[in-house]
Design an enzyme around this catalytic site. Structure first.
Site, short mmCIF file in Angstrom:
data_model
loop_
_atom_site.label_atom_id
_atom_site.label_comp_id
_atom_site.label_asym_id
_atom_site.label_seq_id
_atom_site.Cartn_x
_atom_site.Cartn_y
_atom_site.Cartn_z
CG ASP A 66 50.58 37.53 37.21
OD1 ASP A 66 50.96 37.32 35.44
OD2 ASP A 66 50.53 37.01 38.09
CG ASP A 71 46.29 33.18 35.16
OD1 ASP A 71 45.60 33.30 34.30
OD2 ASP A 71 46.84 33.58 33.75
CB SER A 94 53.19 34.21 31.98
OG SER A 94 53.93 34.96 32.35
CE LYS A 105 55.17 38.28 34.26
NZ LYS A 105 53.66 38.45 34.75
#
Length: 222
Positions: free
Chosen positions: A17, A19, A111, A142
Site C-alpha cells: 500500500d 499512504d 487506493s 479495498k
C-alpha cells in the site's frame, strides 16, 4: 499460527500500500478532507477516521449525501490533494527498503488515483515503481481484494505467494481476501490496532533478503 511466521517465510513478491505504509501523507490528506467534511456539515472528528485506506469515491458514496455527485466530489478532492503535498514524507527506512528490492519483485497497490500517487511519491522522494496499481485500475476498491490480485498478476505471481504491507483496516482485509500474508505497518496509527498479523512500526529495523532462488523475505536487523 503465530504472527511472527512471516519472518520465517519466503515470498515471490511484495505488494505495498502507499499512504501510511511507505509514506506519511496523513496531515496533508486530513487538511483536504476536513475542509470538505466541514463544508458538507459532517462531524469532522467522527468522519476523519473513516476516510483512510479507501478510494475517495467509495468514501463519498458510502455517505449517501443528498445532492452530492460522488464522481464530481472525488475529482475535486483529488485535485486539492494533488495541490497540497506539504509534509508528505517517506516512512523511516522505506526508501532504502524499496531500493533494495528487484524492481520486478514488488508493486505499489494504492487506493489513490494515479496522478495523486505520482505526486505523493515524488514529494516523498520515492521513485514510481515499475508496477503500480491505482484507484482507476479496479472497479471495486479495498477491502475488495481485486487490487491486490491485480498487482500480483501484473508481477506474474499468485497473491497467495506474496506478502502485503498495509496500515489500514480496509487494506488489511483486502490482503486477507486475496489470500496473501499481511504485514501491518503502525507508524501512522494514532491508536493501537488489534490484529493477528505481524507488525512493524516502519522499515528501520528490518531488511529484505533475496535467496538463491530469487525469493524474498523480511529479516529483523536487531
Amino acid at each position: 499460527m503465530s504472527a511472527t511466521f512471516v519472518f520465517d517465510k519466503t515470498y515471490a513478491a511484495f505488494l505495498f500500500d502507499m499512504d501510511g505504509t511507505i509514506l506519511n501523507s496523513t496531515v496533508a490528506a486530513e487538511r483536504v478532507w476536513s475542509k470538505w467534511a466541514e463544508s458538507h456539515g459532517l462531524d469532522v472528528a467522527a468522519f476523519m477516521p473513516t476516510m483512510h485506506g479507501v478510494r475517495a469515491i467509495d468514501t463519498i458514496r458510502r455517505l449517501g449525501l443528498p445532492g452530492v455527485d460522488p464522481e464530481v466530489e472525488a475529482a475535486k478532492i483529488t485535485e486539492d490533494e494533488i495541490n497540497d503535498v506539504a509534509g508528505v514524507m517517506p516512512l523511516p527506512g522505506a526508501a532504502a527498503f524499496l531500493e533494495s528490492l528487484p524492481p520486478e519483485k514488488w508493486a505499489i497497490v494504492t487506493s489513490s488515483p494515479l496522478e495523486l500517487a505520482k505526486r505523493r511519491l515524488a514529494a516523498a522522494g520515492i521513485p514510481v515503481p515499475r508496477t503500480l496499481v491505482t484507484a482507476e485500475d479496479v472497479k471495486i476498491g479495498k477491502p475488495n481484494p481485486d487490487c491486490y490480485l491485480l498487482g500480483a498478476r501484473k508481477l506474474g505471481f499468485d497473491a497467495s505467494d506474496c506478502l502485503v504491507f498495509e496500515d489500514a483496516i480496509p487494506g488489511i482485509l483486502a490482503g486477507d481476501a486475496a489470500k496473501a500474508d499481511v504485514m501491518v505497518i503502525t507508524a501512522t496509527h494514532k491508536h493501537p490496532v488489534e490484529t493477528t498479523h505481524a507488525t512493524i512500526a516502519d522499515y528501520e529495523n528490518v531488511v529484505a533478503r533475496i535467496d538463491l532462488n530469487g525469493r524474498l523475505s523480511v529479516v529483523k536487523s536487531n
